[in-house]
Design a protein around this motif. Sequence first.
Motif, PDB file in Angstrom:
ATOM      1  N   LEU A  52      -0.092  19.194   5.581  1.00  0.00           N
ATOM      2  CA  LEU A  52      -0.563  18.953   4.010  1.00  0.00           C
ATOM      3  C   LEU A  52       0.750  18.096   4.339  1.00  0.00           C
ATOM      4  O   LEU A  52       1.192  16.764   3.486  1.00  0.00           O
ATOM      5  N   ARG A  53       2.307  19.198   4.007  1.00  0.00           N
ATOM      6  CA  ARG A  53       3.628  18.702   3.916  1.00  0.00           C
ATOM      7  C   ARG A  53       4.254  17.682   4.858  1.00  0.00           C
ATOM      8  O   ARG A  53       4.985  17.009   4.555  1.00  0.00           O
ATOM      9  N   ILE A  54       4.077  17.529   6.548  1.00  0.00           N
ATOM     10  CA  ILE A  54       3.857  17.057   7.338  1.00  0.00           C
ATOM     11  C   ILE A  54       3.296  15.602   7.276  1.00  0.00           C
ATOM     12  O   ILE A  54       4.225  14.678   7.155  1.00  0.00           O
ATOM     13  N   HIS A  55       1.861  15.641   6.611  1.00  0.00           N
ATOM     14  CA  HIS A  55       1.502  13.934   6.945  1.00  0.00           C
ATOM     15  C   HIS A  55       2.209  12.752   5.072  1.00  0.00           C
ATOM     16  O   HIS A  55       2.246  12.352   5.415  1.00  0.00           O
ATOM     17  N   GLN A  56       2.763  14.645   4.479  1.00  0.00           N
ATOM     18  CA  GLN A  56       2.663  13.712   3.327  1.00  0.00           C
ATOM     19  C   GLN A  56       4.352  13.225   3.743  1.00  0.00           C
ATOM     20  O   GLN A  56       4.933  12.309   3.198  1.00  0.00           O
ATOM     21  N   PHE A  57       5.360  14.575   4.237  1.00  0.00           N
ATOM     22  CA  PHE A  57       6.426  13.685   4.849  1.00  0.00           C
ATOM     23  C   PHE A  57       6.164  12.655   5.521  1.00  0.00           C
ATOM     24  O   PHE A  57       7.796  11.919   5.048  1.00  0.00           O
ATOM     25  N   ILE A  58       5.485  12.549   6.575  1.00  0.00           N
ATOM     26  CA  ILE A  58       5.683  11.314   7.806  1.00  0.00           C
ATOM     27  C   ILE A  58       5.230   9.749   6.381  1.00  0.00           C
ATOM     28  O   ILE A  58       6.109   8.990   6.883  1.00  0.00           O
ATOM     29  N   ASN A  59       4.292  10.266   5.825  1.00  0.00           N
ATOM     30  CA  ASN A  59       4.377   9.346   5.055  1.00  0.00           C
ATOM     31  C   ASN A  59       5.259   8.220   4.154  1.00  0.00           C
ATOM     32  O   ASN A  59       5.753   7.903   3.773  1.00  0.00           O
ATOM     33  N   HIS A  60       5.985   9.232   3.755  1.00  0.00           N
ATOM     34  CA  HIS A  60       7.163   9.513   2.959  1.00  0.00           C
ATOM     35  C   HIS A  60       8.614   8.754   3.240  1.00  0.00           C
ATOM     36  O   HIS A  60       9.242   7.022   3.042  1.00  0.00           O
ATOM     37  N   GLN A  61       8.134   8.717   4.558  1.00  0.00           N
ATOM     38  CA  GLN A  61       9.316   8.483   5.859  1.00  0.00           C
ATOM     39  C   GLN A  61       9.290   6.646   5.574  1.00  0.00           C
ATOM     40  O   GLN A  61       9.910   5.843   5.787  1.00  0.00           O
ATOM     41  N   ASP A  62       7.951   6.474   6.517  1.00  0.00           N
ATOM     42  CA  ASP A  62       7.485   4.885   6.366  1.00  0.00           C
ATOM     43  C   ASP A  62       7.741   4.288   5.259  1.00  0.00           C
ATOM     44  O   ASP A  62       8.081   3.151   5.206  1.00  0.00           O
ATOM     45  N   GLU A  63       7.396   4.563   3.978  1.00  0.00           N
ATOM     46  CA  GLU A  63       6.938   4.696   2.669  1.00  0.00           C
ATOM     47  C   GLU A  63       9.149   3.933   2.868  1.00  0.00           C
ATOM     48  O   GLU A  63       9.097   2.763   1.927  1.00  0.00           O
ATOM     49  N   GLN A  64       9.503   4.845   2.886  1.00  0.00           N
ATOM     50  CA  GLN A  64      11.305   4.653   2.759  1.00  0.00           C
ATOM     51  C   GLN A  64      12.131   3.191   3.933  1.00  0.00           C
ATOM     52  O   GLN A  64      12.192   2.377   3.081  1.00  0.00           O
ATOM     53  N   GLU A  65      10.900   3.783   4.860  1.00  0.00           N
ATOM     54  CA  GLU A  65      11.390   2.673   5.944  1.00  0.00           C
ATOM     55  C   GLU A  65      11.214   0.970   6.089  1.00  0.00           C
ATOM     56  O   GLU A  65      11.300  -0.060   5.578  1.00  0.00           O
ATOM     57  N   GLU A  66       9.432   1.114   5.003  1.00  0.00           N
ATOM     58  CA  GLU A  66       9.577  -0.346   4.432  1.00  0.00           C
ATOM     59  C   GLU A  66       9.831  -0.598   3.426  1.00  0.00           C
ATOM     60  O   GLU A  66      10.061  -2.090   3.118  1.00  0.00           O
ATOM     61  N   ARG A  67      10.182  -0.281   2.194  1.00  0.00           N
ATOM     62  CA  ARG A  67      11.456  -0.619   1.083  1.00  0.00           C
ATOM     63  C   ARG A  67      12.198  -0.836   1.666  1.00  0.00           C
ATOM     64  O   ARG A  67      13.179  -1.551   1.249  1.00  0.00           O
ATOM     65  N   GLN A  68      13.436  -0.219   3.122  1.00  0.00           N
ATOM     66  CA  GLN A  68      14.516  -0.899   3.586  1.00  0.00           C
ATOM     67  C   GLN A  68      14.171  -2.066   4.109  1.00  0.00           C
ATOM     68  O   GLN A  68      14.973  -2.721   4.515  1.00  0.00           O
ATOM     69  N   MET A  69      13.130  -2.031   5.082  1.00  0.00           N
ATOM     70  CA  MET A  69      13.419  -3.757   5.534  1.00  0.00           C
ATOM     71  C   MET A  69      12.730  -4.339   4.764  1.00  0.00           C
ATOM     72  O   MET A  69      13.281  -5.743   4.618  1.00  0.00           O
ATOM     73  N   ALA A  70      11.788  -3.995   3.293  1.00  0.00           N
ATOM     74  CA  ALA A  70      12.095  -5.015   2.461  1.00  0.00           C
ATOM     75  C   ALA A  70      13.279  -5.864   2.373  1.00  0.00           C
ATOM     76  O   ALA A  70      13.816  -6.690   1.658  1.00  0.00           O
ATOM     77  N   MET A  71      14.301  -4.457   1.723  1.00  0.00           N
ATOM     78  CA  MET A  71      15.540  -4.214   0.958  1.00  0.00           C
ATOM     79  C   MET A  71      16.500  -5.802   1.753  1.00  0.00           C
ATOM     80  O   MET A  71      16.896  -6.439   1.928  1.00  0.00           O
ATOM     81  N   ILE A  72      16.263  -5.494   3.250  1.00  0.00           N
ATOM     82  CA  ILE A  72      17.135  -6.341   4.612  1.00  0.00           C
ATOM     83  C   ILE A  72      16.214  -7.359   4.764  1.00  0.00           C
ATOM     84  O   ILE A  72      17.629  -8.582   3.779  1.00  0.00           O
ATOM     85  N   LEU A  73      15.078  -7.745   4.224  1.00  0.00           N
ATOM     86  CA  LEU A  73      14.996  -8.884   3.936  1.00  0.00           C
ATOM     87  C   LEU A  73      15.110  -9.744   3.164  1.00  0.00           C
ATOM     88  O   LEU A  73      15.301 -11.137   3.278  1.00  0.00           O
TER      89      LEU A  73
END
Length: 582
Positions: free
Chosen positions: A532-553
């Motif tokens: 459960l922690r692993i999936h939360q961790f991966i999802n959190h990383q995905d969300e951070q990457e999406e936010r970072q990409m949105a900021m880049i764009l």
Amino acid sequence: MSLYEDFLSRINRKFAEDSEQMPMSAYIEANTHLRKKPFSFDGYEFQRQIVDDLHLDLSVIKCSQIGLTEVQIRKFLAFLKRTNSINGIFSLPNDEMYKRVSKTRIRPIVDEEEVFNQHEPSKKPVRSMDLYQIDDSFGFITGGKEGDATSINADIMFNDEVDLTDQEILALYGSRLQGSDIKMRQGFSTPTFESYGIDSAYKASDQHEYLCRCTKCNHWNMPVFTPNFIRIPGLPADLNDLSEIDPDIAAGLDLENAFVMCEHCGAPLDLGNPELREWVPRHPSRKSRGYWVRPFATPRLTVDYIVRQLLDYKRKNSMRRWYNTVLGEPYNDANARLSIPEIEAVMKGEGKPDVSSDVPVAIGVDVGQTCHVVLASLGLPIPYVFDWLQVPSDELRDTIANLRERYNIVAGGMDLNPYAPLAREIRDASNSIIMPIEYATSPSAAPITLVKDELDNVTHVRSNRTGIIDAVVGDIRNQKIHFMGYGTKKSIIMTHLQDMVRVELPEQPAKWVKLTGDDHFFHALGYLKHALRIHQFINHQDEQEERQMAMILGLIQTVQQNEADLGVHGRMKSPSVLGLSF
């Protein structure tokens, strides 16, 4: 002194007193000294049989302050002296202890005793902190490191303070004896926990106890620190456990007149008379040899001393140390091991509840020849494990496929080793919902590290082992998880959950160790919770990457718009200059 007497004196110094029939204890008495006087077992007669015992598999549980380290050092050195061309290992738990013992206890004996210095002046023996040559034999003194346990071949091995030594390293030491025709291994230690380390070895042995015969009724006693054997004037009659003595109770006790008594007639026992003492095995037919040295093996450790030590350890909030060192008894520390009441508190029913296909479910798998699988429903405020499976390894793949068809499995974890191809196959078949987990035992290991391939795909997760087990124990103790559907497996589950002990070694981080190896459902629960922690961790990383990409764009769009509005394209920093790539 006449020339003849001088000649005899020099001969006696040069040639040790020895014969094939001389017991090791007599050899030590005849050839070594303590504080400038011939070594003696007076007051510690119980040591004599342990020193004389050259059994190839010997384990000794001991309390502190009874001189066993001193005599086992002398026994080790005497064995090197009396046996031609052998290697011996004397191990201690860590470098600090090994250096201290080598400098202050081993070196003085080797340097000062004539028996260990009978060599030609031109053939000076090798002598250093970690290596002592005696004639053509060599004694290696080690500090319990992996290199020590894999680089030295030996004929005899003495392991001091077994319970304070890393048990995996201790197991490696056994391989150092494989090439020898002798293969002697003797371990000595104050105990820590029941069924761990020296206590486990003693339980598998013939279990010698040091008995005392009562001169009044001839009853043989095994004196321990309980009201059956201890007479303390002023002790409340309703006190059944002497460890409950506190400062208020102690204030009314006459400790100076306390004594150890016969459990049969109440007469004082003469603990210091060797004629009344005898080592007796509980299980004489067993092949392994074991001795338990309790405080009343010698008259020097009094009831007064034990009670005052009890009060001192209570002030330090360190009762386990009192049991281990003063009484020489293992201690079932509630903080170090799950208790039966703690486990029973989360067991809510043998029956398996219905779990609908829309309820999210997590799975944990401990892999072995028999795989242990647990399933938990996540649809209630408190998750509950509703299924406990034991599956042959060649049926695991199909079993998990069937479970995924039946339940809405949203997260899962299983151990990467020892069957990594199977773990990867199940990962791929589940679209990475069931993630392989590799235990990291380094104290500095991160809680979660994603291990990726060259295409940036997560292949497995590496996680801190102690942290995973701590989390499971915390949930059980705080009743944040419930168990159901275990049917006839209740006793198995309880056994597995009690097989792990949290051990804190000197100058080392805490770690969970196995007692017997029956701990599979424990680890399956760990993999389930950690998934459960692993999936939360991966999802959190995905969300951070999406936010970072949105900021880049967004930044790129802003830069382009500014360039167009200001017409200064050549003077603005491009995205690559900002450290961004796309």
